[in-house]
Design a protein around this motif. Structure first.
Motif, PDB file in Angstrom:
ATOM      1  N   PRO A   1       0.918  56.685  19.521  1.00 20.25           N
ATOM      2  CA  PRO A   1      -0.447  56.456  19.024  1.00 20.25           C
ATOM      3  C   PRO A   1      -1.316  57.702  19.056  1.00 20.25           C
ATOM      4  O   PRO A   1      -2.211  57.855  18.213  1.00 20.25           O
ATOM      5  CB  PRO A   1      -0.977  55.373  19.970  1.00 20.25           C
ATOM      6  CG  PRO A   1       0.235  54.624  20.408  1.00 20.25           C
ATOM      7  CD  PRO A   1       1.295  55.689  20.556  1.00 20.25           C
ATOM      8  N   PHE A   2      -1.077  58.615  20.016  1.00 15.85           N
ATOM      9  CA  PHE A   2      -1.825  59.872  20.048  1.00 15.85           C
ATOM     10  C   PHE A   2      -1.526  60.695  18.800  1.00 15.85           C
ATOM     11  O   PHE A   2      -2.423  61.253  18.168  1.00 15.85           O
ATOM     12  CB  PHE A   2      -1.451  60.689  21.286  1.00 15.85           C
ATOM     13  CG  PHE A   2      -1.889  60.115  22.594  1.00 15.85           C
ATOM     14  CD1 PHE A   2      -2.787  59.065  22.665  1.00 15.85           C
ATOM     15  CD2 PHE A   2      -1.399  60.624  23.782  1.00 15.85           C
ATOM     16  CE1 PHE A   2      -3.195  58.542  23.882  1.00 15.85           C
ATOM     17  CE2 PHE A   2      -1.791  60.120  25.010  1.00 15.85           C
ATOM     18  CZ  PHE A   2      -2.694  59.068  25.059  1.00 15.85           C
ATOM     19  N   TRP A   3      -0.226  60.780  18.467  1.00 19.53           N
ATOM     20  CA  TRP A   3       0.170  61.536  17.273  1.00 19.53           C
ATOM     21  C   TRP A   3      -0.415  60.894  16.009  1.00 19.53           C
ATOM     22  O   TRP A   3      -0.952  61.590  15.145  1.00 19.53           O
ATOM     23  CB  TRP A   3       1.692  61.601  17.155  1.00 19.53           C
ATOM     24  CG  TRP A   3       2.337  62.496  18.173  1.00 19.53           C
ATOM     25  CD1 TRP A   3       3.011  62.113  19.293  1.00 19.53           C
ATOM     26  CD2 TRP A   3       2.352  63.930  18.163  1.00 19.53           C
ATOM     27  NE1 TRP A   3       3.451  63.219  19.980  1.00 19.53           N
ATOM     28  CE2 TRP A   3       3.065  64.346  19.312  1.00 19.53           C
ATOM     29  CE3 TRP A   3       1.847  64.900  17.304  1.00 19.53           C
ATOM     30  CZ2 TRP A   3       3.281  65.691  19.616  1.00 19.53           C
ATOM     31  CZ3 TRP A   3       2.064  66.236  17.598  1.00 19.53           C
ATOM     32  CH2 TRP A   3       2.767  66.617  18.738  1.00 19.53           C
ATOM     33  N   PHE A   4      -0.305  59.565  15.916  1.00 18.39           N
ATOM     34  CA  PHE A   4      -0.822  58.870  14.732  1.00 18.39           C
ATOM     35  C   PHE A   4      -2.313  59.160  14.554  1.00 18.39           C
ATOM     36  O   PHE A   4      -2.777  59.457  13.447  1.00 18.39           O
ATOM     37  CB  PHE A   4      -0.622  57.358  14.860  1.00 18.39           C
ATOM     38  CG  PHE A   4       0.810  56.909  14.926  1.00 18.39           C
ATOM     39  CD1 PHE A   4       1.862  57.747  14.578  1.00 18.39           C
ATOM     40  CD2 PHE A   4       1.121  55.624  15.367  1.00 18.39           C
ATOM     41  CE1 PHE A   4       3.178  57.331  14.645  1.00 18.39           C
ATOM     42  CE2 PHE A   4       2.434  55.198  15.440  1.00 18.39           C
ATOM     43  CZ  PHE A   4       3.467  56.044  15.082  1.00 18.39           C
ATOM     44  N   ALA A   5      -3.070  59.065  15.649  1.00 20.88           N
ATOM     45  CA  ALA A   5      -4.515  59.267  15.566  1.00 20.88           C
ATOM     46  C   ALA A   5      -4.844  60.706  15.179  1.00 20.88           C
ATOM     47  O   ALA A   5      -5.750  60.953  14.367  1.00 20.88           O
ATOM     48  CB  ALA A   5      -5.176  58.910  16.896  1.00 20.88           C
ATOM     49  N   SER A   6      -4.130  61.657  15.744  1.00 23.38           N
ATOM     50  CA  SER A   6      -4.392  63.066  15.431  1.00 23.38           C
ATOM     51  C   SER A   6      -4.046  63.384  13.979  1.00 23.38           C
ATOM     52  O   SER A   6      -4.762  64.129  13.305  1.00 23.38           O
ATOM     53  CB  SER A   6      -3.599  63.970  16.380  1.00 23.38           C
ATOM     54  OG  SER A   6      -4.042  63.796  17.710  1.00 23.38           O
ATOM     55  N   GLU A   7      -2.938  62.827  13.495  1.00 23.21           N
ATOM     56  CA  GLU A   7      -2.545  63.042  12.101  1.00 23.21           C
ATOM     57  C   GLU A   7      -3.575  62.440  11.143  1.00 23.21           C
ATOM     58  O   GLU A   7      -3.986  63.087  10.165  1.00 23.21           O
ATOM     59  CB  GLU A   7      -1.174  62.427  11.847  1.00 23.21           C
ATOM     60  CG  GLU A   7      -0.030  63.129  12.563  1.00 23.21           C
ATOM     61  CD  GLU A   7       1.210  62.256  12.726  1.00 23.21           C
ATOM     62  OE1 GLU A   7       2.087  62.639  13.515  1.00 23.21           O
ATOM     63  OE2 GLU A   7       1.284  61.191  12.080  1.00 23.21           O
TER      64      GLU A   7
END
Length: 225
Positions: free
Chosen positions: A24-30
């Motif tokens: 979820p961290f990666w998804f949000a940053s992307e």
């Protein structure tokens, strides 16, 4: 194989999605980066990056409309996710429990991740002394699904890859581990995994011990002797 013959000689761990719930961290940053440039980045786009090299993700974001060089995209994503992991590493409880059991059994472990060293170090601060070897995406010439990351980890541990168990959660990571020759346990946390020779798919690592890693069968059923 180690002296008990029922345990793997080493366990090779994926990071994102497997040990920690960082996807979820990666998804949000992307999504945030795409939004800065008015680009569209769907849930399907984000899920397609699970387990991929960061250069692949960065190129995909460029193709979607993020007008930055690939290295700059990677730096922005890694910096943001690393800070989130450093302040609140979201461990998957089942993976942490299994890792602790593996370490207590004296089995060497390696971290094999396509995240870069900066993020891996942020994570390692929460898991001191668990990993004898760390292989990151910025250390290898070919990332997952190429076998190089897992072959590198086994070589640096001094253990034949065929005597290792890899723990993964993505099709890309599973492909890398199997191509290297490791028995692989695939945790179906976010995306389904297709059946493949040498792969044991499980819904969770809960209740598994190091003695189960060589015998667990598809979806947790014990292998027949």
């Amino acid at each position: 194989m180690n002296q008990q013959h029922s345990l793997p000689a080493a366990v090779l761990w994926d990071l994102d999605g497997t040990l920690i719930d960082s996807e979820p961290f990666w998804f949000a940053s992307e999504r945030a980066l795409a939004a800065r440039f008015g680009a569209t980045w769907s849930d399907a786009d984000a899920h397609a990056q699970i387990g991929a090299e960061l250069t692949v993700t960065a190129r995909s974001l460029r193709d979607a409309g993020v007008d930055l060089p690939v290295p700059d995209i990677i730096e922005l994503l890694v910096a943001e996710v690393a800070e989130k992991v450093r302040t609140s590493a979201p461990w998957n409880a089942d993976a942490r429990a299994l890792l602790e059991r593996v370490v207590a059994a004296g089995i060497p472990c390696a971290l094999v991740t396509m995240s870069y060293s900066r993020l891996a170090q942020a994570f390692l601060a929460t898991a001191p002394d668990a990993f004898a070897v760390v292989v990151t995406g910025d250390r290898v010439a070919h990332g997952k699904p190429h076998p190089e990351p897992y072959l590198t980890a086994a070589a640096e541990l001094g253990v034949p890859i065929a005597q290792c168990v890899a723990v993964e959660d993505s099709p890309t990571g599973v492909a890398s581990a199997l191509a290297a020759g490791a028995r692989t346990v695939g945790v179906e946390r976010i995306v389904p995994l297709d059946p493949r020779p040498g792969l044991a798919r499980v819904r969770s690592l809960e209740g598994l011990g190091p003695e189960d890693l060589l015998t667990v069968h598809d979806h947790g059923r014990p292998a027949r002797s």
